[in-house]
Design an enzyme around this catalytic site. Structure first.
Site, short mmCIF file in Angstrom:
data_model
loop_
_atom_site.label_atom_id
_atom_site.label_comp_id
_atom_site.label_asym_id
_atom_site.label_seq_id
_atom_site.Cartn_x
_atom_site.Cartn_y
_atom_site.Cartn_z
N THR A 342 3.38 7.96 0.87
CA THR A 342 3.49 8.22 2.30
C THR A 342 2.19 7.97 3.03
O THR A 342 2.19 7.78 4.25
CB THR A 342 3.94 9.67 2.56
OG1 THR A 342 3.02 10.57 1.94
CG2 THR A 342 5.32 9.93 1.99
N CYS A 343 1.08 7.97 2.29
CA CYS A 343 -0.20 7.67 2.94
C CYS A 343 -0.18 6.30 3.60
O CYS A 343 -0.79 6.09 4.65
CB CYS A 343 -1.34 7.70 1.91
SG CYS A 343 -1.56 9.26 1.06
#
Length: 357
Positions: A342-343
């Protein structure tokens, strides 16, 4: 809501996953407006204070801010209540009895900052607000629609006021005065709608002023101090003058995205690929499966990859970093499940042999 070319101070917010709300409150209220408008990097830590692995390129911030807003605006927290039929949020007029008057003002200022920062960064969050409160957020309450808006909070009261406005008999016979009564934790509380209201009878001549005053009391006056604190927090993160350019429905879309299901074609058009191309058979299978999903499952997959279940209000072209599909070679279908970072908004897609695999 911000100039991408302007210098932005960077602050690190360290939070425990088990205490997102408590740690978020402590960290966010301590930031100056300049720090809040700058870049916030999030570091999740375990119960022993050790940083989790990972670099915040935007995904951790979105994950934290989405979870923080869900908790802060949740009805269990006591700051907001929901409308009767459609579950839209408006300030809880009794929040002061839940948290204390001074603490409630501090908390509303905090959640105003949370929403403002989400708007500033283009992060869509869950809260959906009653139209009357969106007017307060814009700084432009539509007093002409107060009676209509009251129906969302109290349909029975709205019906009674409409009956009064159309009553053919002598209104004075109804025995009303310029006071309003409401329930507070089982006790009936009565307040004047204007100075000396308990000595002013409602008549056929002043009944419309009475109807307007009752609606204004419930939609504006009872929560005025909380709304002011919320708006002050919002203004710490964004220029509130910009919000007046949007109607309440448009502002709601900016906050939480459109109600429509994830637009597969728009997402596909703005996806980048690593280790593969758009024509790869495994990629084609992914899009086929994704398109066949229910709206709820599409939203869940989008949240799995980006930490947000709705796309940006301006479309997936505004998503940063871009949605990415990374091909992960495997030898057998049971070897590995899809994972995500998700980064960086990356879906790590194993090379399954079929759509059903």
């Amino acid at each position: 809501f911000w100039d991408p070319d302007a210098p932005r101070a960077r602050s690190v917010v360290r939070v425990r996953r088990s205490r997102v709300l408590a740690d978020g409150l402590a960290r966010i209220v301590s930031l100056s407006p300049a720090q809040l408008r700058g870049r916030l990097s999030v570091a999740f830590v375990d119960e022993f204070g050790r940083d989790e692995a990972g670099i915040d390129a935007g995904g951790l911030f979105k994950e934290f801010w989405t979870e923080l807003s869900a908790a802060a605006f949740g009805e269990d927290f006591g700051l907001f209540k929901t409308t009767t039929h459609d579950g839209l949020l408006y300030p809880n007029p009794d929040a002061g009895f839940v948290h204390g008057d001074a603490e409630s003002l501090r908390l509303f200022h905090f959640v105003g900052r949370v929403l403002g920062k989400a708007l500033r960064e283009g992060v869509t969050v869950q809260p959906r607000f009653a139209r009357s409160f969106l007017g307060v957020v814009r700084g432009d309450v539509n007093y002409a629609s107060l009676l209509e808006d009251l129906g969302a909070l109290d349909p029975e009261l709205q019906r009674n006021l409409r009956f009064l406005a159309r009553y053919d008999g002598d209104v004075a016979d109804l025995g009303l005065d310029f006071t309003v009564s409401f329930d507070r934790f089982g006790a009936t509380v009565t307040e004047n709608l204007r100075p000396g209201g308990d000595a002013i009878d409602v008549t056929s001549l002043n009944r419309h002023a009475y109807v307007q005053a009752v609606a204004k009391f419930h939609l504006v006056d009872r929560t005025a101090a909380f709304s002011k604190a919320f708006v002050r927090g919002l203004g710490d993160a964004v220029d509130r003058d910009l919000l007046t350019a949007f109607s309440p429905p448009e502002l709601q879309v900016l906050v939480s995205g459109a109600d429509a299901a994830v637009d597969v074609d728009d997402l596909k058009a703005h996806t980048r690929y690593e280790g593969c191309s758009a024509s790869d058979k495994h990629v084609a299978r992914f899009w086929s499966v994704f398109r066949a999903m229910s709206p709820r499952d599409r939203a869940a997959l989008l949240k799995f990859v980006t930490a947000c279940e709705r796309g940006p209000s301006l479309g997936f072209g505004a998503l940063a970093p871009r949605f990415t599909v990374r091909k992960v070679p495997i030898r057998s279908d049971g070897e590995k499940l899809p994972t995500a970072s998700t980064c960086f908004n990356v879906l790590k897609l194993p090379t399954y042999s079929s759509e059903s695999a």
